[in-house]
Structure formats: C-alpha cells, structure tokens
Enzyme design. Structure first.
Site, short mmCIF file in Angstrom:
data_model
loop_
_atom_site.label_atom_id
_atom_site.label_comp_id
_atom_site.label_asym_id
_atom_site.label_seq_id
_atom_site.Cartn_x
_atom_site.Cartn_y
_atom_site.Cartn_z
N HIS B 63 110.23 -64.40 71.40
CA HIS B 63 109.17 -63.75 70.53
C HIS B 63 109.76 -63.30 69.21
O HIS B 63 110.80 -63.27 68.87
CB HIS B 63 108.90 -62.29 71.24
CG HIS B 63 109.66 -61.44 71.62
ND1 HIS B 63 110.91 -61.22 72.35
CD2 HIS B 63 109.68 -60.01 70.95
CE1 HIS B 63 111.33 -60.43 72.09
NE2 HIS B 63 110.87 -59.45 71.34
N HIS B 65 110.35 -60.89 67.18
CA HIS B 65 110.95 -59.56 66.80
C HIS B 65 112.03 -59.81 66.11
O HIS B 65 113.07 -60.85 66.56
CB HIS B 65 111.10 -58.43 68.08
CG HIS B 65 109.67 -57.98 68.10
ND1 HIS B 65 109.52 -57.46 69.47
CD2 HIS B 65 108.50 -57.56 67.24
CE1 HIS B 65 108.32 -56.42 69.23
NE2 HIS B 65 107.81 -57.03 68.03
N ASP B 67 115.18 -58.50 66.29
CA ASP B 67 116.77 -58.82 67.09
C ASP B 67 116.50 -59.88 68.08
O ASP B 67 117.68 -59.88 68.65
CB ASP B 67 116.66 -57.41 67.94
CG ASP B 67 115.60 -57.15 68.75
OD1 ASP B 67 114.22 -57.40 68.44
OD2 ASP B 67 115.51 -56.50 69.87
N HIS B 68 115.56 -60.80 67.90
CA HIS B 68 115.79 -62.05 68.49
C HIS B 68 115.72 -63.31 67.72
O HIS B 68 115.71 -64.29 68.35
CB HIS B 68 114.59 -62.15 69.57
CG HIS B 68 114.54 -60.98 70.69
ND1 HIS B 68 115.03 -61.03 72.13
CD2 HIS B 68 114.51 -59.67 70.65
CE1 HIS B 68 114.92 -60.18 72.76
NE2 HIS B 68 114.48 -59.05 71.90
N HIS B 143 104.63 -58.06 76.23
CA HIS B 143 105.30 -57.18 75.26
C HIS B 143 104.47 -56.81 74.20
O HIS B 143 103.41 -57.05 74.38
CB HIS B 143 106.57 -58.01 74.73
CG HIS B 143 107.35 -57.26 73.90
ND1 HIS B 143 107.93 -55.96 74.52
CD2 HIS B 143 108.32 -57.45 72.79
CE1 HIS B 143 108.88 -55.40 73.58
NE2 HIS B 143 108.95 -56.40 72.71
N ASP B 213 111.45 -59.80 76.08
CA ASP B 213 111.29 -58.44 76.29
C ASP B 213 109.81 -58.39 77.14
O ASP B 213 109.12 -58.99 76.80
CB ASP B 213 111.22 -57.58 75.23
CG ASP B 213 112.35 -57.78 74.26
OD1 ASP B 213 113.33 -58.25 74.64
OD2 ASP B 213 112.41 -57.00 73.11
N HIS B 271 120.10 -56.00 77.12
CA HIS B 271 118.86 -55.46 76.10
C HIS B 271 118.72 -54.07 76.26
O HIS B 271 117.82 -53.35 76.09
CB HIS B 271 117.33 -56.10 76.36
CG HIS B 271 116.57 -55.81 75.27
ND1 HIS B 271 115.69 -54.73 75.14
CD2 HIS B 271 116.56 -56.76 73.98
CE1 HIS B 271 115.19 -55.03 73.75
NE2 HIS B 271 115.50 -56.04 73.05
#
Lengths: 306, 306
Positions: B63, B65, B67-68, B143, B213, B271
């Site tokens: 996804h 975001h 941090d990914h 998410h 997530d 995570h």
C-alpha cells in the site's frame, strides 16, 4: 561551555554498503540542531545519535542528488506522525520544493506543521541563515550539478568579566553589559578603569565548514581559512584520482591539501566510495598531507572546543 | 532442496527507532528474489542480508504509505549506478507510478534499465505474477487506504521417480517425464506398471503469506489456509486494542488468532509500534493463542522446509 558539536549520521556515498549510511550530519549549536544533508535512513541515525527531533528546525541540502536528500520524505512524514507543530525550514539549491511537493501532498497530507523551502543561489557565498548565536553562509562548490557547502560560524560574543575586579571596584550590576561590550568603567570619584583591566577577551567564534560534494577546488580556501573543523569529502584514494576528477569528487590527499592550505584546526573526511571495505588507505593518504585528519564514521560526535 | 526462504529487512512501523527499519522483506525462491514492501533504508538492509541485487526483478508494494515504499527511490537509483540492465517490475495499488515519476525523472535520469509499474486492483484476490516455479496472488486487506497482502505459492511439482524401479523395469530416459506427470508405464511385453509403483508423490507446494497493514480481518483466513509461513502485522499489544482498531492495525493476539484459525504452520509477527522497547509482550500474547509464533527482527532469515 556552550555546545558546538558535530554528529555524523551517515558518511557513505551513493551506493549502499553494510557499513555506511548516505550523507547526513547534525551540528548542535547550544542545543539547537542544524541538519546538513539528509540521505536515506538519516531519521533512524538521528535517533541512534540520541538527538531530539524537537530541536531540529533547519535543514541544509548541499545539492539535489539522491544520496543527499532521499531521507527528507521519511523525516517530514515522521515529524507529522509525532505531532510536530513548529515550522521546518529547508534550504537548498532551486528545484527541491517542486520535486517533493507531489509526494508530500500525497504521503504527508494534513501535516500539523509547516514546511518552508528556501532556495539559495549557488554561485556566490550567501548568508542564508542567522540567529543570535550563529550564521550560515554557503560555500560554492563544483560538482556535476549546482552544489554548495556551508560555513557555520558562531556570532562574536562579549568579553568575559573578571569577577575579582568587579568586586574590587564595587561595579554595580547595571554597568556589566557595557563593560562586556568593551567600554571602560568610570568610578564615583571619576577614575577611569580601562576595559582591559576588567575583562578578558571574548572567545573567538567557532567555525565549522562542510564541503561535499566537490571536485578539488582551491577557491574554497579563502572562505574556510582557520575554521575549527572542516568536513571535506574524500570519496576516493589517490589511485582513483582520474575517477575523482571525472565524477567531480575529491581524493583524500586533495581534501587534506585544502585543509592544509586553509590552515584549519582539524579535518574530518567522509563520503567514502563503496569500494573501500577499509578506509584506512584514505586516512593514511590524508594524514601524509595534513596530520590532524580523522575519518568520519556513523554516530561519531566531534566536540569543537573553544 | 530448492530454496524457499524469507529475509526480514525491516520490521518496524512508521516511526523510526534505533532498533528497527521500516517494512521490507525478501522472499528467495530458488535464488530468484522477490521484494515485499520497500521501506526507507531497505537497500542497505538488502546488503546486510548478503543478498544479490542482480537476482531481484520484482517488487511488491502492499500500500502507498511511506513506511512501505520510501526506499524505492534509493533502490532504483542505486540499480542505475550499478549499471543494471534487466527490467525491474513494481506491483502496487494504483497511483505509485504517477507519484514517483517526477522524482525518478529528475534523480534517476537515463537509467540503463527499464522500470515497469503494474497497478493491481485491491478488492478481490488477483493473480499478479506467475513463472514456472511460483505464483503471487493478492490478499485484500483492510487498512486506512487500499492495501493488499500477498500469497506466494510454489507451482505444483512433478512426482519423484523411484530410481530402483526405473532400473528394475529398464525404463528408457524419454519416458521419465510422462511418468513424473503421473502416467503408468507399459513394458515391451504389454504389462502395465501403475504409476504408484514407480513414483512417490510430489512435495506439496510451499506457501508464504504476507498480511500487512490491516485491521483484524477474518476474511483472509480462507485464502491463507495451511500456509507454511504467515507474516502478519502485530503493531500493538492487547492493551492498545482500541488504538489498533482506530488506526486499522492488528494486535499480536489477533494476528495469532488469524494464524490459528487458518491452521498455518508458523507465524512471524512484525510491524512493531515504536512504543515497544522490548517486543516480548507481543510475542507472549501471540504465543498464548498460537504457540508456533516468532518475532521478526532485522536480517532474520526463515527457511521454509518442504
């Protein structure tokens, strides 16, 4: 003593290695933090150096190569998650804001704080930041794209009062600031006490100069003369001198030559090419020219004494 | 045995800590590497896990975001510096290409290889990759934004020939593939030797499921039933259950409940929220529900046996 210390967060060059992060540093001036370049992973290194995010309000980007600015998105995003409200100022050559804006808009929407981008011109030394204790001036460098180093200089401070003399002459409190600024003292009976009897001279302002990335370039010498600490990139060893010239980088011996000619107090070299498993060859070549050289390494803290 | 192993490059969540990198993993299937999510710093972690960049051609992003996926720019840029020529394929929910393109154009101009973006829809399980040995299917998650996990499944393999029986019946070489596929063998004199006498059944295809997530979501169970290894996010401990729901994340006990209900062989949780200095509370809460649970950690390698 007022803090003036440099934290190395990353001192590798563009390619990732198991030993080095990409370029990033933090200068701590009296607990205000100033970040210099912002390579990938620097927010984690910031934590590892036990620095406080809330103390960081100013980031200086030398040039728009990824290994000097790919950490910005993560840092800006984390500040948002942490609920930061203070403005963040980013200084860089022109173009950064336009490049980051679409990703910021998507990934860091509704930040609880403002990010201000300040583009500086890169041809002439320019004062880009000033507060009560510090000035930051750009140092034009020569790299494959527009690039500047930074000269961080403490503002001149007042003379130190000699406590015993103040007591001896019974000088009232409200006179002290004038005396610190260099004025003489006139006693009640009209005697003039010269300032030199009452004070010792102020500490000379400390200076830190950051020069990366750049080809060997003597024109920086005048600007960085006698700084307390010089960081100069030393991407390559002497053997790769041709490669250094080709890619607009510096060898360790060249960095040391700059340090020597500028008569700086200490040199720290970094921005090491990934090819060096062991950087002692770089240290040795630099120390042959300028003995007061050390190697940068991750989470190294260099205190700059008065 | 053919390799099927998972490397954890980073298992923290969005905020940086001194202990964890942002999310990234690599699945090694017979020395082809498949990256799952690409958090900041993952290229360095890739090196630390002693993996080879040249073996990586496919990256799966769960996804959009930061941090990914904030590690993508650095990785793509480094591949360019390393002179990569092989195509790189990036699979993600829609929008990533448009977001990255302006920065790629500026920072990674003139790449010596091509980057192909493949957007997948996120509502229904979809086969997004297939080769001779592997399929990758999305696992729709829930998410704050469109998000999918991934199911990596080995392709079914052929039965194993029993060498002694081949010798006994003097079966010619060219018959072997047919027999591996399950056919009987007819000897020169017309005798039918049933396949079950000549082979032992193929190894069951190994499966790895990645779920991050996501909020606790039982609808994934059917799709990940009896996988050999499940990675499930476990951002919070049970005490923060309300926070988990609010932020569309999972607690460790909930992750273990999914593992238990899906009857998977092993669960690895990660995570982790930055609030846990020590994740043993997460491990304990998960193991209460599903004993075959381990904690992810940076550079951990989990071999998935047949």
């Amino acid at each position: 003593m007022e803090k003036f210390e440099l934290h190395i967060l990353g001192c590798g060059s563009a390619l990732p290695t198991t030993r080095h992060f990409a370029t990033s540093q933090v200068l701590n001036v009296r607990d205000k933090l100033f970040m210099i370049d912002c390579g990938e992973g620097c927010q984690m290194q910031f934590r590892r150096s036990r620095l406080k995010f809330s103390r960081l309000n100013h980031i200086f980007i030398s040039h728009l190569h990824g290994d000097h600015c790919f950490g910005l998105l993560g840092l800006i995003s984390s500040f948002g998650l942490l609920g930061r409200t203070a403005d963040l100022h980013i200084y860089s050559p022109a173009g950064l804001e336009e490049l980051l804006q679409p990703m910021l808009k998507f990934f860091c929407d509704n930040l609880p704080y403002k990010v201000f981008f300040h583009a500086f011109e890169t041809k002439r030394p320019t004062l880009i930041y000033e507060d009560r204790s510090l000035t930051v001036t750009t140092i034009p460098l020569k790299h494959r794209i527009a690039c500047c180093g930074f000269l961080f200089a403490e503002q001149p401070t007042l003379n130190h009062i000699i406590r015993d003399m103040v007591d001896f002459y019974e000088i009232p409190l409200y006179e002290l600031n004038r005396i610190k600024s260099g004025e003489d003292y006139v006693t009640a009976d009209g005697t003039v006490v010269p300032n030199a009897r009452l004070t010792i001279p102020a500490d000379p302002p400390r200076k830190y100069a950051y020069c990366s990335d750049t080809i060997y370039r003597e024109s920086v010498i005048e600007q960085i003369k006698e700084v307390n600490l010089l960081f100069h990139e030393a991407t390559f060893a002497q053997k790769e001198q041709a490669r250094a010239r080709e890619t607009f980088h510096t060898t360790a011996a060249q960095a040391a030559t700059i340090a020597k000619k500028a008569n700086v107090k200490q040199l720290v070299i970094g921005h090491f090419s990934a090819r060096y498993e062991d950087e002692s060859v770089l240290l040795e070549e630099a120390q042959m020219v300028f003995p007061e050289t050390i190697l940068a390494r991750e989470n190294l803290c260099i205190t700059i004494p008065l």
